[in-house]
Each structure stands twice: as C-alpha cells, then as structure tokens.
Design a protein around this motif. Structure first.
Motif, PDB file in Angstrom:
ATOM      1  N   VAL A  13       0.862  -1.193   0.050  1.00 56.91           N
ATOM      2  CA  VAL A  13      -0.121  -0.202   0.096  1.00 56.91           C
ATOM      3  C   VAL A  13       1.033   1.301  -0.156  1.00 56.91           C
ATOM      4  N   GLY A  49       4.073   8.522   0.138  1.00 60.24           N
ATOM      5  CA  GLY A  49       5.222   8.187  -0.139  1.00 60.24           C
ATOM      6  C   GLY A  49       6.511   8.967   0.816  1.00 60.24           C
ATOM      7  N   LEU A  72      -4.418   4.739  -2.738  1.00 62.25           N
ATOM      8  CA  LEU A  72      -5.992   5.156  -2.045  1.00 62.25           C
ATOM      9  C   LEU A  72      -6.019   6.614  -2.244  1.00 62.25           C
ATOM     10  N   GLY A  87       4.048  19.762  10.274  1.00 64.72           N
ATOM     11  CA  GLY A  87       5.352  19.513   9.439  1.00 64.72           C
ATOM     12  C   GLY A  87       5.738  17.923   8.953  1.00 64.72           C
ATOM     13  N   ILE A  88       4.778  17.234   9.388  1.00 60.41           N
ATOM     14  CA  ILE A  88       5.047  15.719   9.147  1.00 60.41           C
ATOM     15  C   ILE A  88       4.184  15.621   7.740  1.00 60.41           C
ATOM     16  N   PRO A  89       4.849  15.118   6.619  1.00 62.99           N
ATOM     17  CA  PRO A  89       4.094  14.901   5.343  1.00 62.99           C
ATOM     18  C   PRO A  89       3.561  13.543   5.474  1.00 62.99           C
ATOM     19  N   MET A 124       2.939   4.299  10.521  1.00 61.36           N
ATOM     20  CA  MET A 124       4.310   4.476  11.035  1.00 61.36           C
ATOM     21  C   MET A 124       4.085   4.917  12.362  1.00 61.36           C
ATOM     22  N   ALA A 157       3.397   8.191  13.310  1.00 62.70           N
ATOM     23  CA  ALA A 157       4.169   9.304  13.141  1.00 62.70           C
ATOM     24  C   ALA A 157       4.055  10.193  14.269  1.00 62.70           C
ATOM     25  N   LEU A 167      13.834  20.438   5.819  1.00 57.23           N
ATOM     26  CA  LEU A 167      12.653  20.209   5.382  1.00 57.23           C
ATOM     27  C   LEU A 167      12.456  20.575   3.597  1.00 57.23           C
ATOM     28  N   SER A 193      13.950  14.238   0.728  1.00 57.31           N
ATOM     29  CA  SER A 193      14.298  13.276   1.837  1.00 57.31           C
ATOM     30  C   SER A 193      13.178  12.569   2.215  1.00 57.31           C
ATOM     31  N   VAL A 210      11.118   2.946   4.852  1.00 62.19           N
ATOM     32  CA  VAL A 210      10.564   1.674   4.490  1.00 62.19           C
ATOM     33  C   VAL A 210      11.243   1.573   3.126  1.00 62.19           C
ATOM     34  N   TRP A 259      11.167  -0.857  -0.423  1.00 65.42           N
ATOM     35  CA  TRP A 259      10.559  -1.806  -1.319  1.00 65.42           C
ATOM     36  C   TRP A 259      11.669  -2.223  -2.156  1.00 65.42           C
ATOM     37  N   ILE A 272       4.181  -4.805   2.441  1.00 61.04           N
ATOM     38  CA  ILE A 272       3.543  -4.393   3.723  1.00 61.04           C
ATOM     39  C   ILE A 272       4.373  -5.172   5.198  1.00 61.04           C
TER      40      ILE A 272
HETATM   41  C1  LIG Z   1      10.480  16.180   5.339  1.00 65.10           C
HETATM   42  C2  LIG Z   1       9.935  15.095   6.180  1.00 65.10           C
HETATM   43  C3  LIG Z   1       9.707  15.200   7.293  1.00 65.10           C
HETATM   44  C4  LIG Z   1       9.493  14.193   8.074  1.00 65.10           C
HETATM   45  N1  LIG Z   1       9.306  14.140   9.504  1.00 65.10           N
HETATM   46  C5  LIG Z   1       8.862  13.142  10.377  1.00 65.10           C
HETATM   47  C6  LIG Z   1       8.513  13.466  11.687  1.00 65.10           C
HETATM   48  O1  LIG Z   1       8.897  14.451  12.247  1.00 65.10           O
HETATM   49  N2  LIG Z   1       8.160  12.325  12.368  1.00 65.10           N
HETATM   50  C7  LIG Z   1       7.872  11.226  11.753  1.00 65.10           C
HETATM   51  O2  LIG Z   1       7.263  10.068  12.371  1.00 65.10           O
HETATM   52  N3  LIG Z   1       7.857  11.020  10.299  1.00 65.10           N
HETATM   53  C8  LIG Z   1       8.307  12.121   9.681  1.00 65.10           C
HETATM   54  N4  LIG Z   1       8.633  11.847   8.346  1.00 65.10           N
HETATM   55  C9  LIG Z   1       8.262  10.655   7.638  1.00 65.10           C
HETATM   56  C10 LIG Z   1       6.893  10.403   7.020  1.00 65.10           C
HETATM   57  O3  LIG Z   1       6.249  11.711   7.060  1.00 65.10           O
HETATM   58  C11 LIG Z   1       6.001   9.462   7.980  1.00 65.10           C
HETATM   59  O4  LIG Z   1       6.621   8.268   8.140  1.00 65.10           O
HETATM   60  C12 LIG Z   1       4.641   9.407   7.603  1.00 65.10           C
HETATM   61  O5  LIG Z   1       3.829   8.578   8.336  1.00 65.10           O
HETATM   62  C13 LIG Z   1       4.628   8.542   6.105  1.00 65.10           C
HETATM   63  O6  LIG Z   1       3.433   8.766   5.571  1.00 65.10           O
HETATM   64  P1  LIG Z   1       2.975   8.236   3.975  1.00 65.10           P
HETATM   65  O7  LIG Z   1       1.555   8.393   4.057  1.00 65.10           O
HETATM   66  O8  LIG Z   1       3.681   8.919   3.311  1.00 65.10           O
HETATM   67  O9  LIG Z   1       3.543   6.734   4.142  1.00 65.10           O
HETATM   68  P2  LIG Z   1       4.290   6.003   2.959  1.00 65.10           P
HETATM   69  O10 LIG Z   1       5.616   6.826   2.882  1.00 65.10           O
HETATM   70  O11 LIG Z   1       3.708   5.963   1.625  1.00 65.10           O
HETATM   71  O12 LIG Z   1       4.419   4.442   3.429  1.00 65.10           O
HETATM   72  C14 LIG Z   1       5.075   4.170   4.670  1.00 65.10           C
HETATM   73  C15 LIG Z   1       4.506   2.697   5.265  1.00 65.10           C
HETATM   74  O13 LIG Z   1       3.219   2.823   5.506  1.00 65.10           O
HETATM   75  C16 LIG Z   1       2.388   2.058   4.702  1.00 65.10           C
HETATM   76  N5  LIG Z   1       1.268   2.452   4.337  1.00 65.10           N
HETATM   77  C17 LIG Z   1       0.985   3.531   3.736  1.00 65.10           C
HETATM   78  N6  LIG Z   1      -0.469   3.835   3.818  1.00 65.10           N
HETATM   79  C18 LIG Z   1      -0.981   2.756   4.054  1.00 65.10           C
HETATM   80  C19 LIG Z   1      -2.176   2.256   4.411  1.00 65.10           C
HETATM   81  N7  LIG Z   1      -3.245   2.963   4.075  1.00 65.10           N
HETATM   82  N8  LIG Z   1      -2.483   1.026   4.835  1.00 65.10           N
HETATM   83  C20 LIG Z   1      -1.402   0.061   5.449  1.00 65.10           C
HETATM   84  N9  LIG Z   1      -0.174   0.639   5.194  1.00 65.10           N
HETATM   85  C21 LIG Z   1      -0.005   1.872   4.756  1.00 65.10           C
HETATM   86  C22 LIG Z   1       3.314   1.802   3.441  1.00 65.10           C
HETATM   87  O14 LIG Z   1       3.009   0.502   2.859  1.00 65.10           O
HETATM   88  C23 LIG Z   1       4.582   1.769   4.061  1.00 65.10           C
HETATM   89  O15 LIG Z   1       4.980   0.642   4.598  1.00 65.10           O
HETATM   90  C24 LIG Z   1       9.080  12.880   7.511  1.00 65.10           C
HETATM   91  C25 LIG Z   1       9.167  12.822   5.958  1.00 65.10           C
HETATM   92  C26 LIG Z   1       9.798  13.786   5.390  1.00 65.10           C
HETATM   93  C27 LIG Z   1       9.822  13.569   3.999  1.00 65.10           C
END
Ligand SMILES: Cc1cc2nc3c(=O)[nH]c(=O)nc-3n(C[C@H](O)[C@H](O)[C@H](O)COP(=O)(O)OP(=O)(O)OC[C@H]3O[C@@H](n4cnc5c(N)ncnc54)[C@H](O)[C@@H]3O)c2cc1C
Length: 311
Positions: A59, A63, A80, A127-129, A138, A140, A217, A221, A302, A304, A311
């Motif tokens: 999934v 990204g 999604l 600030g968390i994308p 995650m 997050a 930021l 990355s 993560v 891939w 997953i």
């Molecule tokens: C500039 C920057 C700053 C960041 N700062 C932080 C921070 O302060 N704290 C922090 O924790 N993270 C941070 N991150 C990392 C990121 O924002 C988090 O990990 C966030 O949770 C990723 O979400 P995503 O939707 O992009 O997941 P993806 O990167 O697309 O996927 C991550 C994982 O989640 C899984 N996944 C995604 N959607 C689903 C779903 N619907 N069902 C099941 N599994 C799913 C994917 O399969 C993969 O294993 C940062 C990233 C960047 C680029």
C-alpha cells in the motif's frame, strides 16, 4: 499478472507505473501494477484475491517514508487516491468532537482544516508529510507527541478481505510502529477538543518552526532515515543523528545521496541520485556507527524491493 484479480472490479489499473518518482525522495523504479480502487468494497475483494493467489500487495501512502529500489516492485501496489478514500467527516454533537479521516487523506491539509476550526488533538503532527493511513501505520510523531495520542479507532481490511474496526483500547502505538496486524488501513477516527483557534494556530506554527529550524525540510528526503537505537546500558533511546554525526558522517556523499549537514539522520538527494546511491549510503552509515559506537541502526525508512513480501 492475472487480470482476473481485478478486471471485474471498479479500479484504475496501470501497468509499469512510475512509483519511485512519486515518493518524496523522487527516485527509484516502477510498479509492475498500480491499482487505484474506487470503492471500499472492491478494495476488500482485491485484498482477499491477492491473499488467495499469493500475489504480493503493497500500500502506497504519500511516499514520505519510502525508498523504492531502482529495479521497481512486483505484485500489486495500491494507491488510495480515489475521492472515497480521501474523505473527512466531522461528528460534533454536544461533548462529542471526533473526525473520521479516510486513509488517503493528506495529513498536513487535514491538520490545517482542524486548526481553522479550532479543534485541538493533532497539532503534534505539524510539518509531518503523509496520508492518514501512512501516518497511522508509522505512528508518526516526534518531540510533541505522536498520532496515536489522538486516535479513537482505526478501521482496516484483513488479509481475508474483512473490514474490522479496532477501538483505541485494543491498539498499541509504539515508537514508529503499531500492533495493527492487517495489510490495509482504511480510515481512522480522531478525538478532538474545541479550543481557542488563534492559540491553536500559534501552537501549530511554533511546532512547524521548531521542525524547520532543526530539519532540512526543503530538501528531498524521507524524513529520519534510522530509528533511534536503545543504548543497552542506560536502556534509553539515543538519537541516531547524534551517533551519525559523532561517527564523522555529516556531509558524507555517495553519488547523488548525502548525509544532511543540518540533521545527520536525514539522507538528502540531489537530482540524478539513484535509490542504489541511498542504499549504499545506508550501509556505510550502519557500518561506521557500529564501528564507532557499537550500536546497530535500523532503518525507519521503508524500503521496497522486487520479490520481497509487501507490507
Ligand atoms: C520532510 C520530512 C519530514 C518528516 N518528519 C517526520 C517526523 O517528524 N516524524 C515522523 O514520524 N515521520 C516524519 N517523516 C516521515 C513520514 O512523514 C512519516 O513516516 C509518514 O507517516 C509517512 O506517511 P506516508 O503516507 O507518506 O506513508 P508512505 O511513505 O507512503 O508509506 C510508509 C509505510 O506505511 C504503509 N502504508 C501507507 N499507507 C497505508 C495504508 N493505508 N494501509 C497500510 N499501510 C500503509 C506503507 O505500505 C509503508 O510501509 C518525515 C518525512 C519527510 C519527507
């Protein structure tokens, strides 16, 4: 890839779809098959069929925490992005203030929306994308808390294609992980609290400014590359960035990938970088930190790769 898995379903299917280019790193290969389901029902059917046929299923969220190998990935990647998976619904009746957000909703936009309405609960995510599903997966968060602090329930699809909802009492949100056993997160309900909108907006701004002052930021990355490891003597987590910095790796470069000079736990990429550059740099950092501090780093990002279980 047997089209029988999805040909009768309401989905958009793209073969050989760009994948790495859609991540925050902007690098890496393609997906053999990218599927965007248009309904929850068809997504559950697809998940069930993938399980029965042994088809790898991954999934994609926003990204923002993902490195896709240059050779791309096999099986099915689900996105999604259809409107049904981006919906947000509020329930505000008397003492009840909740928001149900579907997994494909963009978390920064959702945070802006609740902040405008003066609803507190998820400002720790400033600030968390990412999308709601990826943010939950995650758990997050950071200095100001994590998403789990606000979750009332999470709805998922099991491998067998059943929809299940877990109340917060059954969920464990730990450091960058949860105990959710299912392959797909579909939606989450958040507890929110009415508060002064101006004070809330200032709080969100303060958290964002803190992140901006400490993290690169503006660069490409995937956020923090490694989890903060536990020191076996003190049993406390040590910042991975500090360990990488102390191993003399700030600014270390392989091809188009470098250790950020602002925050050593960020690997940033230049145009033309490859996923392989990042992977080589990851391996070098792990080795040097182990040699220097005796601690083993584990990736938070993560990765891939083709022919690895999703997953
Ligand atoms: C500039 C920057 C700053 C960041 N700062 C932080 C921070 O302060 N704290 C922090 O924790 N993270 C941070 N991150 C990392 C990121 O924002 C988090 O990990 C966030 O949770 C990723 O979400 P995503 O939707 O992009 O997941 P993806 O990167 O697309 O996927 C991550 C994982 O989640 C899984 N996944 C995604 N959607 C689903 C779903 N619907 N069902 C099941 N599994 C799913 C994917 O399969 C993969 O294993 C940062 C990233 C960047 C680029």
């Amino acid at each position: 890839m047997p089209a029988a898995l999805f040909s009768d379903l309401d989905v958009q299917a793209t073969t050989d779809a760009p994948l790495g280019a859609t991540t925050w790193y902007g690098i890496g290969g393609r997906a053999d098959l990218l599927i965007k389901p248009n309904t929850i029902e068809d997504l559950t059917t697809l998940v069930k069929r993938c399980d029965r046929s042994g088809t790898p299923l991954r999934v994609l969220g926003g990204g923002a925490n993902l490195l896709v190998a240059d050779e791309g990935v096999d099986g099915i990647v689900i996105s999604l992005d259809s409107p049904v998976f981006r919906e947000i619904k509020y329930n505000r009746q008397g003492e009840i203030n909740t928001m149900r957000a579907y997994a494909g909703a963009d978390m920064p936009k959702t945070l802006m929306d609740v902040t405008r309405q003066g609803l507190a609960g998820i400002s720790q995510l400033a600030g968390i994308p990412g999308q709601v599903g990826g943010i939950i997966k995650m758990n997050a968060g950071g200095t100001y808390g994590c998403v789990g602090d606000a979750v009332a329930s999470v709805t998922c699809i099991t491998k067998r294609g059943e929809l299940v909802t877990y109340p917060a009492s059954e969920l464990r949100f730990e450091y960058r992980k949860t105990n959710i056993p299912d392959p797909v997160i579909v939606a989450a309900t958040f507890n929110l609290e009415p508060t002064d909108p101006i004070a809330l907006r200032d709080k969100v701004k303060e958290i964002f400014a803190f992140k901006k002052s400490t993290q690169p930021l503006a660069d490409s990355s995937a956020g923090c590359t490694f989890k903060n490891p536990i020191n076996p003597v003190t049993e406390e987590r040590v910042p991975a960035g500090k360990l990488i910095d102390e191993a003399g790796l700030k600014g270390q470069t392989i091809g188009g990938a470098s250790v950020s000079t602002q925050h050593a736990n960020f690997i940033v990429t230049q145009p033309g970088a490859t996923a392989d550059d990042v992977m080589q740099l990851l391996a070098l950092i792990k080795q040097r930190v182990f040699d220097h501090a005796g601690l083993e780093l584990q990736t938070e990002v993560v990765i891939w790769k083709r022919e690895e279980e999703g997953i």
